[in-house]
Design a protein around this motif. Structure first.
Motif, PDB file in Angstrom:
ATOM      1  N   GLN A   9       0.435  -1.143   0.359  1.00 32.51           N
ATOM      2  CA  GLN A   9      -0.105   0.331   0.107  1.00 32.51           C
ATOM      3  C   GLN A   9       0.213   0.567  -0.417  1.00 32.51           C
ATOM      4  OE1 GLN A   9      -2.655  -0.438   3.147  1.00 32.51           O
ATOM      5  NE2 GLN A   9      -3.986  -1.989   2.288  1.00 32.51           N
ATOM      6  N   TYR A  10       1.614   1.708   1.019  1.00 35.83           N
ATOM      7  CA  TYR A  10       3.159   2.127   0.371  1.00 35.83           C
ATOM      8  C   TYR A  10       3.433   2.308  -1.221  1.00 35.83           C
ATOM      9  CZ  TYR A  10       7.129   4.679   1.607  1.00 35.83           C
ATOM     10  OH  TYR A  10       8.145   5.540   1.714  1.00 35.83           O
ATOM     11  N   ILE A  11       3.975   1.985  -1.362  1.00 37.26           N
ATOM     12  CA  ILE A  11       4.150   1.372  -2.791  1.00 37.26           C
ATOM     13  C   ILE A  11       3.394   2.053  -3.707  1.00 37.26           C
ATOM     14  CG2 ILE A  11       5.577   0.494  -4.429  1.00 37.26           C
ATOM     15  CD1 ILE A  11       6.575  -1.121  -2.830  1.00 37.26           C
ATOM     16  N   ASN A  18       3.636   9.830  -7.942  1.00 35.13           N
ATOM     17  CA  ASN A  18       4.314  10.263  -8.660  1.00 35.13           C
ATOM     18  C   ASN A  18       6.203  10.548  -7.640  1.00 35.13           C
ATOM     19  OD1 ASN A  18       5.863  10.518 -11.158  1.00 35.13           O
ATOM     20  ND2 ASN A  18       5.740  12.691 -11.415  1.00 35.13           N
ATOM     21  N   ILE A  19       5.701   9.167  -6.278  1.00 38.95           N
ATOM     22  CA  ILE A  19       7.445   9.072  -5.586  1.00 38.95           C
ATOM     23  C   ILE A  19       7.587   7.950  -5.392  1.00 38.95           C
ATOM     24  CG2 ILE A  19       8.415  10.155  -3.290  1.00 38.95           C
ATOM     25  CD1 ILE A  19       7.053  12.679  -3.881  1.00 38.95           C
ATOM     26  N   ARG A  20       8.206   7.585  -5.956  1.00 38.55           N
ATOM     27  CA  ARG A  20       8.714   6.437  -5.447  1.00 38.55           C
ATOM     28  C   ARG A  20       9.660   5.418  -4.373  1.00 38.55           C
ATOM     29  NH1 ARG A  20      10.102   3.918 -12.138  1.00 38.55           N
ATOM     30  NH2 ARG A  20      10.446   2.320 -11.476  1.00 38.55           N
ATOM     31  N   ASN A  21       9.292   4.230  -4.223  1.00 43.23           N
ATOM     32  CA  ASN A  21      10.387   3.905  -2.592  1.00 43.23           C
ATOM     33  C   ASN A  21      12.087   4.079  -3.113  1.00 43.23           C
ATOM     34  OD1 ASN A  21      11.265   1.659  -4.175  1.00 43.23           O
ATOM     35  ND2 ASN A  21      10.533   0.117  -2.688  1.00 43.23           N
ATOM     36  N   SER A 208      15.316  -3.943 -24.572  1.00 43.56           N
ATOM     37  CA  SER A 208      14.177  -4.277 -23.792  1.00 43.56           C
ATOM     38  C   SER A 208      13.581  -2.959 -23.553  1.00 43.56           C
ATOM     39  CB  SER A 208      14.369  -5.937 -23.497  1.00 43.56           C
ATOM     40  OG  SER A 208      12.819  -5.821 -22.477  1.00 43.56           O
ATOM     41  N   VAL A 209      12.689  -3.039 -22.796  1.00 45.36           N
ATOM     42  CA  VAL A 209      11.543  -1.718 -21.836  1.00 45.36           C
ATOM     43  C   VAL A 209      10.106  -2.373 -20.812  1.00 45.36           C
ATOM     44  CG1 VAL A 209      10.545   0.998 -21.746  1.00 45.36           C
ATOM     45  CG2 VAL A 209      12.225   0.342 -23.721  1.00 45.36           C
ATOM     46  N   THR A 210      10.571  -2.774 -20.040  1.00 44.71           N
ATOM     47  CA  THR A 210       9.784  -2.937 -19.218  1.00 44.71           C
ATOM     48  C   THR A 210       9.151  -2.008 -18.154  1.00 44.71           C
ATOM     49  OG1 THR A 210      10.940  -5.456 -19.184  1.00 44.71           O
ATOM     50  CG2 THR A 210       8.471  -5.210 -17.837  1.00 44.71           C
ATOM     51  N   LEU A 211       7.162  -2.172 -18.626  1.00 48.53           N
ATOM     52  CA  LEU A 211       6.495  -1.406 -17.936  1.00 48.53           C
ATOM     53  C   LEU A 211       5.561  -1.819 -16.911  1.00 48.53           C
ATOM     54  CD1 LEU A 211       6.553  -0.743 -21.089  1.00 48.53           C
ATOM     55  CD2 LEU A 211       6.652   1.868 -19.716  1.00 48.53           C
ATOM     56  N   SER A 212       5.481  -1.789 -14.918  1.00 44.66           N
ATOM     57  CA  SER A 212       4.879  -2.352 -14.615  1.00 44.66           C
ATOM     58  C   SER A 212       4.049  -1.169 -14.494  1.00 44.66           C
ATOM     59  CB  SER A 212       5.432  -1.986 -13.005  1.00 44.66           C
ATOM     60  OG  SER A 212       6.999  -2.919 -13.689  1.00 44.66           O
ATOM     61  N   LYS A 213       2.366  -2.013 -13.946  1.00 46.30           N
ATOM     62  CA  LYS A 213       1.234  -1.087 -13.475  1.00 46.30           C
ATOM     63  C   LYS A 213       1.001  -1.267 -12.384  1.00 46.30           C
ATOM     64  CE  LYS A 213      -3.654  -0.802 -14.580  1.00 46.30           C
ATOM     65  NZ  LYS A 213      -4.367  -0.679 -13.152  1.00 46.30           N
ATOM     66  N   ILE A 214       1.425  -0.092 -11.290  1.00 49.30           N
ATOM     67  CA  ILE A 214       0.705  -0.602  -9.896  1.00 49.30           C
ATOM     68  C   ILE A 214       0.024   0.367  -9.916  1.00 49.30           C
ATOM     69  CG2 ILE A 214       2.056   0.195  -7.766  1.00 49.30           C
ATOM     70  CD1 ILE A 214       4.712  -0.677  -9.016  1.00 49.30           C
ATOM     71  N   GLY A 215      -1.463  -0.293  -9.236  1.00 48.44           N
ATOM     72  CA  GLY A 215      -2.620   0.846  -9.149  1.00 48.44           C
ATOM     73  C   GLY A 215      -3.229   1.319 -10.045  1.00 48.44           C
ATOM     74  N   SER A 216      -3.412   2.665 -10.493  1.00 46.92           N
ATOM     75  CA  SER A 216      -3.970   2.726 -11.382  1.00 46.92           C
ATOM     76  C   SER A 216      -3.153   3.785 -12.359  1.00 46.92           C
ATOM     77  CB  SER A 216      -5.486   4.162 -11.279  1.00 46.92           C
ATOM     78  OG  SER A 216      -3.944   4.876 -10.941  1.00 46.92           O
ATOM     79  N   LYS A 217      -1.778   3.748 -12.007  1.00 46.57           N
ATOM     80  CA  LYS A 217      -0.690   4.436 -12.162  1.00 46.57           C
ATOM     81  C   LYS A 217       0.404   2.896 -13.627  1.00 46.57           C
ATOM     82  CE  LYS A 217      -2.513   8.124 -11.542  1.00 46.57           C
ATOM     83  NZ  LYS A 217      -2.205   9.328 -12.903  1.00 46.57           N
ATOM     84  N   PHE A 218       1.626   3.549 -13.743  1.00 46.37           N
ATOM     85  CA  PHE A 218       2.376   2.697 -14.592  1.00 46.37           C
ATOM     86  C   PHE A 218       3.877   3.249 -14.107  1.00 46.37           C
ATOM     87  CE2 PHE A 218       1.514   4.689 -18.073  1.00 46.37           C
ATOM     88  CZ  PHE A 218       3.079   5.191 -18.806  1.00 46.37           C
ATOM     89  N   VAL A 219       4.733   2.461 -13.679  1.00 49.84           N
ATOM     90  CA  VAL A 219       6.111   2.733 -14.205  1.00 49.84           C
ATOM     91  C   VAL A 219       6.822   2.113 -14.988  1.00 49.84           C
ATOM     92  CG1 VAL A 219       6.438   3.093 -11.321  1.00 49.84           C
ATOM     93  CG2 VAL A 219       7.227   0.796 -11.746  1.00 49.84           C
ATOM     94  N   VAL A 220       8.647   2.510 -15.192  1.00 53.02           N
ATOM     95  CA  VAL A 220      10.033   2.489 -15.493  1.00 53.02           C
ATOM     96  C   VAL A 220      10.587   1.203 -15.012  1.00 53.02           C
ATOM     97  CG1 VAL A 220       8.947   3.571 -17.643  1.00 53.02           C
ATOM     98  CG2 VAL A 220      10.802   4.021 -16.086  1.00 53.02           C
ATOM     99  N   ASP A 221      10.760   0.851 -15.054  1.00 56.43           N
ATOM    100  CA  ASP A 221      13.036   0.163 -14.449  1.00 56.43           C
ATOM    101  C   ASP A 221      12.463  -0.310 -13.260  1.00 56.43           C
ATOM    102  OD1 ASP A 221      15.031  -0.468 -13.764  1.00 56.43           O
ATOM    103  OD2 ASP A 221      15.411   1.694 -13.725  1.00 56.43           O
ATOM    104  N   ALA A 230       3.050  -5.330  -9.039  1.00 55.83           N
ATOM    105  CA  ALA A 230       2.912  -4.770 -10.050  1.00 55.83           C
ATOM    106  C   ALA A 230       1.799  -5.499 -10.037  1.00 55.83           C
ATOM    107  CB  ALA A 230       3.804  -4.363 -11.025  1.00 55.83           C
ATOM    108  N   GLU A 231       0.335  -5.923 -10.948  1.00 63.60           N
ATOM    109  CA  GLU A 231      -0.902  -6.327 -10.813  1.00 63.60           C
ATOM    110  C   GLU A 231      -0.248  -6.816 -12.512  1.00 63.60           C
ATOM    111  OE1 GLU A 231      -4.203  -4.063 -11.238  1.00 63.60           O
ATOM    112  OE2 GLU A 231      -3.793  -3.025  -9.052  1.00 63.60           O
ATOM    113  N   VAL A 232       0.433  -5.959 -12.503  1.00 64.71           N
ATOM    114  CA  VAL A 232       0.941  -6.594 -14.854  1.00 64.71           C
ATOM    115  C   VAL A 232       1.702  -5.669 -15.199  1.00 64.71           C
ATOM    116  CG1 VAL A 232      -0.407  -6.369 -17.069  1.00 64.71           C
ATOM    117  CG2 VAL A 232      -2.267  -6.344 -15.069  1.00 64.71           C
ATOM    118  N   ARG A 233       3.022  -5.996 -16.459  1.00 65.27           N
ATOM    119  CA  ARG A 233       4.013  -5.689 -16.480  1.00 65.27           C
ATOM    120  C   ARG A 233       3.768  -6.268 -18.010  1.00 65.27           C
ATOM    121  NH1 ARG A 233       9.176  -8.912 -13.668  1.00 65.27           N
ATOM    122  NH2 ARG A 233       7.817 -10.241 -13.382  1.00 65.27           N
TER     123      ARG A 233
END
Length: 292
Positions: A9-11, A18-21, A208-221, A230-233
């Protein structure tokens, strides 16, 4: 290794703001270090350190026979070896089987990305009109060069796929091909002079570029904790022109495969693809500035 609900939940809350851990913003890619020529017995090699992810890639060259369906092309054989102890995610009694599964998934994905890139186009700035695979052919239908690309994963702090793809391109850039002369259309003479060699043209090789969906947003790397949240990559192969050569959507977690458990809406999907294209071109430009 697992993380608790509170940490997830913190992540998620941090990604939403827009502030990652680890202090980055959602579309920030961590710095990486490339070393080439690290294996003296290989034709080419590279080591990439990307935060806690650490991989070594070696390239060996041998002679072989082209396949019947592609008689004018050489061959690329790809393999990934993940040590069972390379990351905490493989701890426990099931480490060997999980590691082997990860090896196979990584090998399959990277092989497809690499094959599509090398077979797609020639470098317009090159004096040859052939693509990379075609330059490996010595005698059509009879003799070609085979590139054996072997990757050893020493440790993983997340985003292993992208790190390996950077290592593969760097090792191929470093690869020296001894001067080969075709005699009478069939036989070959290979020089034993260590100073007579050619380099591969790696401009067509994608990253390769991998994107991970966390909640309603996504992050790279994503780092390790983000991967487990992440729910989906989505894994995307991108070439120097920003062309997408490969896409695969998989479930989140520490592995690299599996069916996704969550979905991606159309708007987010389009944004992820555009981000992958932009970041892929940036990574390739950065690599080209370092690999000189």
């Amino acid at each position: 290794k697992t993380i608790g609900l509170a940490e997830k939940q913190y992540i998620e809350r941090g990604v939403e703001r827009n502030i990652r851990n680890d202090g980055r913003e959602r579309k920030d890619f961590r710095p990486f270090i490339i070393e080439t020529g690290v294996l003296s017995q290989a034709n080419g090699s590279a080591r990439v350190k990307h935060d806690n992810t650490d991989v070594i890639v070696g390239v060996k060259i041998d002679l072989g026979k082209p396949t019947q369906d592609r008689p004018t092309q050489g061959l690329i054989k790809f393999a990934v070896d993940c040590s069972p102890s390379f990351s905490a995610e493989f701890e426990g009694n099931q480490s060997n089987s999980k590691s082997r599964g990860s090896d196979i998934e990584l090998t399959n994905i990277l092989n497809e990305i690499l094959q599509k890139g090398t077979n797609l186009e020639s470098n317009p700035n090159s004096t040859s009109s052939k693509n990379l695979l075609e330059t490996l052919c010595l005698v059509p239908g009879k003799l070609c060069l085979v590139l054996y690309i072997d990757t050893l994963v020493l440790d993983s702090g997340g985003n292993l796929l992208d790190t390996i793809s950077i290592g593969v391109r760097s090792a191929l850039f470093n690869t020296r091909i001894p001067k080969i002369t075709v005699v009478d259309g069939e036989d070959v003479e290979i020089t034993d002079d260590p100073f007579e060699y050619d380099y591969l043209d790696v401009e067509s090789i994608p990253v390769s570029v991998t994107l991970s969906k966390i909640g309603s947003k996504f992050v790279v790397d994503a780092n390790s904790e983000e991967e487990m949240t992440a729910e989906v990559r989505m894994m995307v192969g991108v070439n120097r022109n920003g062309r997408i050569l490969y896409t695969q959507i998989a479930k989140g977690g520490a592995g690299v495969g599996g069916k996704p458990e969550g979905g991606i809406d159309v708007k987010t999907l389009c944004e992820m693809l555009e981000t992958a294209k932009r970041l892929g071109v940036q990574l390739l430009q950065k690599m080209n500035s370092v690999l000189v």
